[in-house]
Enzyme design. Sequence first.
Site, PDB file in Angstrom:
ATOM      1  N   PRO A  98       0.819  -1.212   0.000  1.00  0.00           N
ATOM      2  CA  PRO A  98       0.000   0.000   0.000  1.00  0.00           C
ATOM      3  C   PRO A  98       0.858   1.269   0.000  1.00  0.00           C
ATOM      4  O   PRO A  98       0.357   2.348  -0.281  1.00  0.00           O
ATOM      5  CB  PRO A  98      -0.821  -0.113   1.297  1.00  0.00           C
ATOM      6  CG  PRO A  98      -0.212  -1.212   2.087  1.00  0.00           C
ATOM      7  CD  PRO A  98       0.590  -2.060   1.179  1.00  0.00           C
ATOM      8  N   ARG A 163      -4.266  -8.607 -20.331  1.00  0.00           N
ATOM      9  CA  ARG A 163      -5.207  -8.068 -21.321  1.00  0.00           C
ATOM     10  C   ARG A 163      -4.502  -7.287 -22.424  1.00  0.00           C
ATOM     11  O   ARG A 163      -5.045  -7.102 -23.507  1.00  0.00           O
ATOM     12  CB  ARG A 163      -6.220  -7.132 -20.637  1.00  0.00           C
ATOM     13  CG  ARG A 163      -7.169  -7.842 -19.700  1.00  0.00           C
ATOM     14  CD  ARG A 163      -7.955  -6.834 -18.865  1.00  0.00           C
ATOM     15  NE  ARG A 163      -8.612  -5.850 -19.687  1.00  0.00           N
ATOM     16  CZ  ARG A 163      -9.752  -6.064 -20.351  1.00  0.00           C
ATOM     17  NH1 ARG A 163     -10.357  -7.228 -20.259  1.00  0.00           N
ATOM     18  NH2 ARG A 163     -10.281  -5.114 -21.089  1.00  0.00           N
ATOM     19  N   ASP A 178     -11.688   0.789 -23.537  1.00  0.00           N
ATOM     20  CA  ASP A 178     -11.824   0.560 -22.107  1.00  0.00           C
ATOM     21  C   ASP A 178     -11.686   1.834 -21.311  1.00  0.00           C
ATOM     22  O   ASP A 178     -10.953   2.737 -21.677  1.00  0.00           O
ATOM     23  CB  ASP A 178     -10.707  -0.359 -21.607  1.00  0.00           C
ATOM     24  CG  ASP A 178     -11.128  -1.809 -21.597  1.00  0.00           C
ATOM     25  OD1 ASP A 178     -12.300  -2.075 -21.862  1.00  0.00           O
ATOM     26  OD2 ASP A 178     -10.257  -2.662 -21.332  1.00  0.00           O
TER      27      ASP A 178
END
Length: 258
Positions: A98, A163, A178
């Site tokens: 994070p 992808r 997209d």
Amino acid sequence: MRFDILTLFPGLFTSVFAESIVGRAQADGLVEIHLHNIRDYTTDKHHVTDDTPYGGGGGMVMKAEPILLALDDILGAELVAAQKATGEVQVPVILLTPAGRPFDQPTARRLEEYGRIVLICGRYEGVDERINQLAVTHELSIGDYVLSGGEIPAMAVVEAVTRLVPGVLGDMRAVIDDSHSSGLLEYPHYTKPAEVRGLGVPDVLTSGDHARITRWRREQALLRTRERRPDILARAALSEQDERFLSGLPDAESSEPG
Ligand code: ADE
């Protein structure tokens, strides 16, 4: 494209990667995913992978040596060291944390171009900083929230990068349109039937007028992005027509929660 994933929980990945686009990409030989259990690289009797933090405080920290041994085994110690010494990256070694830089679509595109990446899934409170000093080339976060480990973030990176591998998506237009690829959020979609619980479809979409449809979609994308992600809109490449459309709108006011 090859992914090497270092994790204490390889089982978490199996079903996620077995199905859908990532599953098919592997079956088609376009993507290889190698899972490595960090525990296999411990050298002590109890296979310990974490310890208490120097300086005190709560939580546990992942030990450096098992992860460094795994990286030496997977990439070769020379490559791991040379990448840090020269700053010339051949195979990105990515720590999911994070505290990393935000993972976004441009980063996914850059990672795809390397052809091979290594993903390290941290657990507990964090990892020994010497892993970063000796081996990590990128620290990435998938968003401003804290998960229990880097496994789900690693899945997100694998999926987003897969992808983009040529041949993985049959219809390349789907990638280009997209959300984020165009620099804007995606416009709304509709499919049959024409009416759902009293709600119809915008007339323009059934007009057959492709120029009007393209313009409408662009405007919807602009509206959504302005409302939900003004930070992205500020960086987007806008045409004069886009600018005219936006300047003709009343002042933006977020009406949606979050
Ligand atoms: N590990 C825990 N939370 C994370 C996050 N948001 N992104 C990347 N790695 C993480």
